[in-house]
Each structure stands twice: as structure tokens, then as C-alpha cells.
Design a protein around this motif. Structure first.
Motif, PDB file in Angstrom:
ATOM      1  N   VAL A 117      43.848  31.846  40.828  1.00 57.42           N
ATOM      2  CA  VAL A 117      43.098  33.491  42.337  1.00 57.42           C
ATOM      3  C   VAL A 117      42.783  34.459  41.228  1.00 57.42           C
ATOM      4  N   THR A 118      42.964  35.286  40.706  1.00 60.80           N
ATOM      5  CA  THR A 118      42.506  36.011  39.573  1.00 60.80           C
ATOM      6  C   THR A 118      41.121  35.964  39.114  1.00 60.80           C
ATOM      7  N   ALA A 119      41.290  34.612  38.714  1.00 58.70           N
ATOM      8  CA  ALA A 119      40.112  33.973  37.800  1.00 58.70           C
ATOM      9  C   ALA A 119      38.843  34.035  39.264  1.00 58.70           C
ATOM     10  N   LEU A 120      39.365  33.190  40.589  1.00 56.18           N
ATOM     11  CA  LEU A 120      38.128  33.234  41.426  1.00 56.18           C
ATOM     12  C   LEU A 120      37.795  34.580  41.925  1.00 56.18           C
ATOM     13  N   ALA A 153      54.516  26.776  39.221  1.00 49.44           N
ATOM     14  CA  ALA A 153      52.963  26.582  39.540  1.00 49.44           C
ATOM     15  C   ALA A 153      52.949  28.333  40.158  1.00 49.44           C
ATOM     16  N   PHE A 154      53.817  28.817  40.472  1.00 49.90           N
ATOM     17  CA  PHE A 154      53.563  30.362  40.802  1.00 49.90           C
ATOM     18  C   PHE A 154      52.283  31.039  39.939  1.00 49.90           C
ATOM     19  N   THR A 155      52.859  31.185  38.597  1.00 49.36           N
ATOM     20  CA  THR A 155      52.136  31.134  37.639  1.00 49.36           C
ATOM     21  C   THR A 155      50.561  30.523  37.678  1.00 49.36           C
ATOM     22  N   VAL A 156      50.166  29.614  38.083  1.00 51.46           N
ATOM     23  CA  VAL A 156      48.743  29.300  37.411  1.00 51.46           C
ATOM     24  C   VAL A 156      48.339  29.622  38.886  1.00 51.46           C
TER      25      VAL A 156
END
Length: 412
Positions: free
Chosen positions: A351-354, A343-346
Motif C-alpha cells: 500500500v505504501t509503494a502504491l 502478511a500484514f507487513t507485506v
């Protein structure tokens, strides 16, 4: 705890005479027992002693029919957990234990590495209910091969062997009953999670013990609300005094004293488990003994201290959970941590994609901040038009081309 061998075993010199009387060479005897020739040679010289089922097969092949007394038996077995398991037997000599460990290591080197397929049979020939031998034996082969154990069965055997004593030891280390049980369970859960590594370790019980001690002595426990207040002390006055003295020692001194005088490890093994040099471990033991003897003079002798530590550990009714429960809780915790990591990785990927989607893709020069200009006359509004200005405005509006900038001269 020192155990006497139930199978009679002659002296080392007598072993060789009996073998030659039966017209057996060392190689033939080693082939029948399933061990190497160097192992048989070390048995006949008295460097090591057969244990478990190898002992029974060895005595049977030698044809020993008379029962020897325990004093005449030179191959007495050493227990790998000499304290806090049985009732107050004094710890074996540290010098003899260190010598035996060194010789056993040389024999294992001569015999070659242990086969990988026997990694999960680590608890078959050990000191378990229904088994013969001790943890940490020099030889791992057996004349009569036992059926292979599953990893769960081997783990359960290790837990049944080491957990009861380890809970009492951890209680002496921390003075907290719940923390002692929690530390042992966490250590075995970690052992189950890393079972392929623990199963092939030379001393699985020592691996779990070191893990439990590290968890129990963690300084982060003092931040837990329930650990801000001490637990109820033992009922007996002498037990309470000894526990107070132990808890007053620095954690590293307390751990070293418990391993050396409580568990009965040798000085090199104690130094290795506490990650210290042998002289440093010896100094810690001496200073800890002096601190205990200063407040409890009757425990100045190491044997008396060992006996009282055993009695103190056995006085508390500490019970460990079932091995299956420990395994299930460990697996559940591992699944929870795995899901949390996923879940933390997702979340991190989202957040990186946003951030990449909304971040500017070119440079924009910043606007300079405004400045106030001083010295200019104040702005004034136009006043009312005069009569001449009104006539002029009417004339301009009446022209063909409107606007003063586009006046066209009239040629008439």
C-alpha cells in the motif's frame, strides 16, 4: 500441602554435633555436598533445611542411622502448593513462610547466582512424581547431579506438577469450567513461548499461575457469546452456595482471598502477585472474609474456609490437556501469528509503494469556483438579412481577397 520428610533429619544442634563427631569441617562437608559453606552453616543453625537429594546425602554424611518421628524432625519440608492439590491440609503459618522465604533469599545471595547451564533443570529436584523436594526450595544444587533435561521435558514436568491444581483454582476464580481449562492452557502456551525466561524464574509455577489468573479475569470474556450465560452450578448445595459467594466478590478481592486462604501464599507474596501493597492485600482479605462470613457463618474461621475451598475445587472433575498437546497448540498459534504479521507487513509495504507511485509530485493550484454575473442583457440571435445586406454580402464574397479585414482597394 505439607509433606513429611521420609529421611530422618536431626535437630539443628544435633547436626553440628554429628558433623564434628565425624571430624568434618563445614568447608569439607560443603565440598562433598556441592554447596557453599554458608549453606551448611544455615542448615546447622536451623535457618534453612536441606531438601531432596541434598537431604539424603547430608543425612548419609552425618551418619544418622535411627529413624526419628515426624515431630522430632525439625526440618520438615514445606509444600509450595499447599492447597487444592491434596486433601484439605491447613495452610502453613504465613509468618513462618515469610521468614523462611527471606532467609532462603539471603542464602541464595551468599551462595551466588545459579549457573546458566542449569536453567532447564528447574524441575529436577522439585515436588514431582519420582522426585523429592518442593517448588521454591531455598537451594537448587544437588549432591547427586541429575542428567540435564531438555526444554520440552522440563516444561512437561512443570505442567504435570502445576496444571491439575491450577485448573481447579481458576475454576474457583471464574466459576466456568471451559474458561478455567482455556486459561491454564493459554498460560502454559505463553510459558512455552517464553521458556528461557520462565525456566530461570524463582517460582515457575507462580509465573504460570499469575498469567492464568490474568487471562481468566479479563473483562473481554463477557463479550463472547458463550459467556453471556452462566454455566451449570455444582451439584452440592453447600458447594453452590460457596461458589455464589465467591463470584459475588469483586475480582481483585476474589483473587486475593483465593491466593491467601486457598493456595496458602503468604501476605507479601499475595500482595506481590496481585500488584498491591501489603496493607492493601490484608484489607482485601479481611473484607472478603467478612463478606463470606456474612452469608456463610460456618466459614468464619480461616481454616474452615481453606478446607471448604479445597473441597469445592476437588469436587469438580476438571482435566487439563496433555503437555505435548499444549506445546503443539502453542507452537501452531505462534506460527499463525507470525504468518499474519508477515502478511500484514507485506500488505502495508504494498500500500505504501502504491501510494508513492500514484501520489502527485508537484503542487497544483486549485481552480477558483465559478461565479454568476448579474445585470447583463440576454443574448439574442441574429435576425434575417435585409435586401441591402444581401447585396453587400454578395459583393464582399465576389472580391479577390475574401474577408472584410483583407479588402484591397481597386486602383482602377
Amino acid at each position: 500441602m505439607t509433606q513429611g520428610s521420609a529421611t530422618p533429619l536431626p535437630a539443628p544442634k544435633e547436626r553440628r554435633r554429628l558433623r564434628e563427631a565425624r571430624a568434618l569441617t563445614q568447608a569439607e562437608l560443603a565440598s562433598r555436598l556441592g554447596v557453599s559453606r554458608s549453606t551448611v552453616r544455615s542448615w546447622e543453625t536451623g535457618r534453612t533445611t536441606p531438601r531432596g537429594r541434598k537431604l539424603e546425602a547430608y543425612v548419609r554424611l552425618l551418619g544418622v542411622g535411627t529413624t526419628l518421628s515426624d515431630d522430632a524432625v525439625s526440618g520438615r519440608q514445606e509444600g509450595s502448593v499447599p492447597a487444592l492439590v491434596g486433601a484439605g491440609a491447613p495452610p502453613p503459618s504465613r509468618e513462618n513462610r515469610a521468614t523462611e522465604n527471606r532467609r532462603a533469599s539471603e542464602d541464595r545471595t551468599a551462595d551466588g547466582p545459579e549457573p546458566a547451564e542449569h536453567a532447564d533443570r528447574v524441575a529436577v529436584d522439585r515436588d514431582l512424581p519420582g522426585g523429592e523436594g518442593t517448588w521454591g526450595d531455598a537451594d537448587q544444587d544437588s549432591a547427586v547431579r541429575e542428567p540435564s533435561l531438555t526444554p520440552a521435558q522440563a516444561f512437561d514436568a512443570l505442567y504435570a506438577f502445576a496444571a491439575p491444581a491450577l485448573v481447579r483454582q481458576t475454576y474457583l476464580l471464574t466459576g466456568r469450567r471451559e474458561l478455567a481449562r482455556e486459561s491454564v492452557e493459554r498460560a502454559f502456551q505463553l510459558a512455552w513461548y517464553r521458556w528461557p525466561e520462565v525456566a530461570v524464574d524463582r517460582d515457575p509455577a507462580g509465573w504460570v499461575r499469575a498469567t492464568a489468573y490474568e487471562y481468566a479475569l479479563s473483562p473481554w470474556h463477557r463479550l463472547r457469546p458463550r459467556h453471556r450465560h452462566p454455566e451449570a452450578p455444582p451439584v452440592g448445595g453447600s458447594e453452590r452456595a460457596l461458589l455464589d459467594v465467591l463470584l459475588s466478590l469483586p475480582p481483585v478481592y476474589r483473587r486475593t482471598l483465593l491466593l491467601y486462604d486457598g493456595v496458602g501464599l503468604g501476605l507479601p507474596e499475595t500482595a506481590a502477585e496481585t500488584e498491591a501493597s501489603t496493607p492493601a492485600a490484608a484489607n482485601r482479605v479481611l473484607h472478603a472474609r467478612e463478606a463470606v462470613a456474612a452469608r456463610l457463618p460456618e466459614l468464619a474461621h480461616p481454616e474452615d474456609l481453606h478446607r471448604r475451598l479445597t473441597e469445592l475445587g476437588s469436587a469438580e472433575r476438571l482435566r487439563a490437556a496433555k503437555p505435548r498437546t499444549v506445546r503443539d497448540h502453542g507452537e501452531h498459534r505462534a506460527r499463525q501469528w507470525t504468518r499474519a504479521a508477515i502478511a500484514f507487513t507485506v500488505l502495508l509495504i504494498g500500500v505504501t509503494a502504491l501510494t508513492l507511485r500514484t501520489a502527485p509530485d508537484h503542487y497544483e493550484a486549485p481552480l477558483s469556483p465559478p461565479e454568476t454575473i448579474h445585470g447583463l442583457p440576454p443574448r439574442s440571435a441574429p435576425g434575417p438579412l435585409s435586401a441591402e445586406e444581401l447585396v453587400l454580402r454578395a459583393k464582399l464574397r465576389s472580391q479577390t481577397s475574401s474577408g472584410p479585414a483583407r479588402l484591397v482597394p481597386d486602383i482602377r
